[in-house]
Design a protein around this motif. Structure first.
Motif, PDB file in Angstrom:
ATOM      1  N   SER A   3     -11.005 -60.448  64.942  1.00 44.62           N
ATOM      2  CA  SER A   3     -11.996 -62.008  65.958  1.00 44.62           C
ATOM      3  C   SER A   3     -11.660 -63.079  64.941  1.00 44.62           C
ATOM      4  N   LEU A   4     -11.545 -63.251  63.428  1.00 38.24           N
ATOM      5  CA  LEU A   4     -10.892 -64.243  62.850  1.00 38.24           C
ATOM      6  C   LEU A   4      -9.727 -65.334  64.054  1.00 38.24           C
ATOM      7  N   ALA A   5      -8.503 -64.492  64.172  1.00 42.39           N
ATOM      8  CA  ALA A   5      -7.638 -65.257  64.987  1.00 42.39           C
ATOM      9  C   ALA A   5      -7.695 -65.228  66.164  1.00 42.39           C
ATOM     10  N   ALA A   6      -8.732 -64.881  66.570  1.00 40.08           N
ATOM     11  CA  ALA A   6      -9.298 -64.444  68.095  1.00 40.08           C
ATOM     12  C   ALA A   6      -9.997 -66.965  68.442  1.00 40.08           C
ATOM     13  N   GLY A   7     -10.740 -66.662  67.014  1.00 40.71           N
ATOM     14  CA  GLY A   7     -11.610 -68.158  66.634  1.00 40.71           C
ATOM     15  C   GLY A   7     -10.426 -69.074  66.354  1.00 40.71           C
ATOM     16  N   VAL A   8      -9.398 -68.838  65.714  1.00 40.37           N
ATOM     17  CA  VAL A   8      -9.157 -69.268  65.210  1.00 40.37           C
ATOM     18  C   VAL A   8      -8.341 -70.663  66.504  1.00 40.37           C
ATOM     19  N   ALA A   9      -7.583 -69.366  67.207  1.00 42.59           N
ATOM     20  CA  ALA A   9      -6.681 -69.481  68.181  1.00 42.59           C
ATOM     21  C   ALA A   9      -7.405 -70.308  69.383  1.00 42.59           C
ATOM     22  N   LEU A  10      -8.920 -70.071  69.769  1.00 44.90           N
ATOM     23  CA  LEU A  10      -9.840 -70.352  70.707  1.00 44.90           C
ATOM     24  C   LEU A  10     -10.358 -72.374  69.493  1.00 44.90           C
ATOM     25  N   GLY A  11     -11.003 -71.970  68.732  1.00 41.07           N
ATOM     26  CA  GLY A  11     -10.796 -73.297  68.198  1.00 41.07           C
ATOM     27  C   GLY A  11      -9.813 -74.783  68.549  1.00 41.07           C
ATOM     28  N   PHE A  12      -8.678 -74.105  67.908  1.00 40.33           N
ATOM     29  CA  PHE A  12      -7.296 -74.729  68.176  1.00 40.33           C
ATOM     30  C   PHE A  12      -6.700 -75.331  70.065  1.00 40.33           C
ATOM     31  N   PHE A  13      -7.421 -74.438  70.817  1.00 40.64           N
ATOM     32  CA  PHE A  13      -7.625 -75.085  71.471  1.00 40.64           C
ATOM     33  C   PHE A  13      -8.543 -76.208  72.912  1.00 40.64           C
ATOM     34  N   ILE A  14      -9.854 -75.318  72.343  1.00 40.87           N
ATOM     35  CA  ILE A  14     -10.620 -76.079  73.064  1.00 40.87           C
ATOM     36  C   ILE A  14     -10.320 -77.875  72.006  1.00 40.87           C
ATOM     37  N   ALA A  15     -10.365 -77.446  71.079  1.00 43.20           N
ATOM     38  CA  ALA A  15      -9.937 -79.047  69.498  1.00 43.20           C
ATOM     39  C   ALA A  15      -8.570 -79.826  70.531  1.00 43.20           C
ATOM     40  N   ARG A  16      -7.598 -79.118  71.109  1.00 42.58           N
ATOM     41  CA  ARG A  16      -6.863 -79.652  71.767  1.00 42.58           C
ATOM     42  C   ARG A  16      -6.532 -80.397  73.067  1.00 42.58           C
ATOM     43  N   ARG A  17      -7.796 -79.369  73.759  1.00 46.65           N
ATOM     44  CA  ARG A  17      -8.435 -80.405  75.354  1.00 46.65           C
ATOM     45  C   ARG A  17      -9.185 -81.167  75.035  1.00 46.65           C
ATOM     46  N   TYR A  18      -9.908 -81.132  73.482  1.00 48.99           N
ATOM     47  CA  TYR A  18     -10.843 -82.386  74.145  1.00 48.99           C
ATOM     48  C   TYR A  18     -10.127 -83.537  73.560  1.00 48.99           C
ATOM     49  N   MET A  19      -9.422 -83.795  72.420  1.00 47.22           N
ATOM     50  CA  MET A  19      -8.255 -84.735  72.435  1.00 47.22           C
ATOM     51  C   MET A  19      -7.846 -85.195  73.693  1.00 47.22           C
ATOM     52  N   MET A  20      -6.759 -84.577  74.728  1.00 46.34           N
ATOM     53  CA  MET A  20      -6.140 -84.782  75.558  1.00 46.34           C
ATOM     54  C   MET A  20      -7.423 -85.695  76.408  1.00 46.34           C
ATOM     55  N   ASP A  21      -8.428 -84.624  76.629  1.00 48.99           N
ATOM     56  CA  ASP A  21      -9.012 -85.523  77.631  1.00 48.99           C
ATOM     57  C   ASP A  21      -8.965 -87.235  76.762  1.00 48.99           C
ATOM     58  N   TYR A  22      -9.973 -87.295  75.531  1.00 47.13           N
ATOM     59  CA  TYR A  22     -10.077 -89.233  74.490  1.00 47.13           C
ATOM     60  C   TYR A  22      -9.347 -89.489  74.888  1.00 47.13           C
ATOM     61  N   LEU A  23      -7.829 -88.729  74.523  1.00 45.61           N
ATOM     62  CA  LEU A  23      -7.044 -89.998  75.102  1.00 45.61           C
ATOM     63  C   LEU A  23      -6.976 -90.568  76.240  1.00 45.61           C
TER      64      LEU A  23
END
Length: 63
Positions: A3-23
C-alpha cells in the motif's frame, strides 16, 4: 508495504498531472511574450533590453 508503494506511485502521478495542467494554464514567460508585453506598454523592444529582462527574471527565479 504494498500500500505504501501504491500510495507513492499514485501521489507521483497526481502531482505530475497537476503540474502539467498548471504549466498549460500559466506558461513560463519567454522572449516572444516579453516582446509583446513591452510593445503593449508602448516600449520599443530591442534585443539587448529583452536579454537584460530575461536575465533578470531568471535571476529572480533562482532565489
Amino acid at each position: 508495504m504494498i500500500s505504501l508503494a501504491a500510495g507513492v506511485a499514485l501521489g507521483f502521478f497526481i502531482a505530475r498531472r497537476y503540474m502539467m495542467d498548471y504549466l498549460k494554464k500559466n506558461p513560463p514567460i519567454n522572449e516572444q511574450m516579453l516582446r509583446m508585453m513591452m510593445m503593449q506598454m508602448g516600449m520599443k523592444p530591442s534585443q539587448k533590453k529583452i536579454n537584460q529582462m530575461m536575465a533578470q527574471m531568471n535571476k529572480m527565479e533562482k532565489k
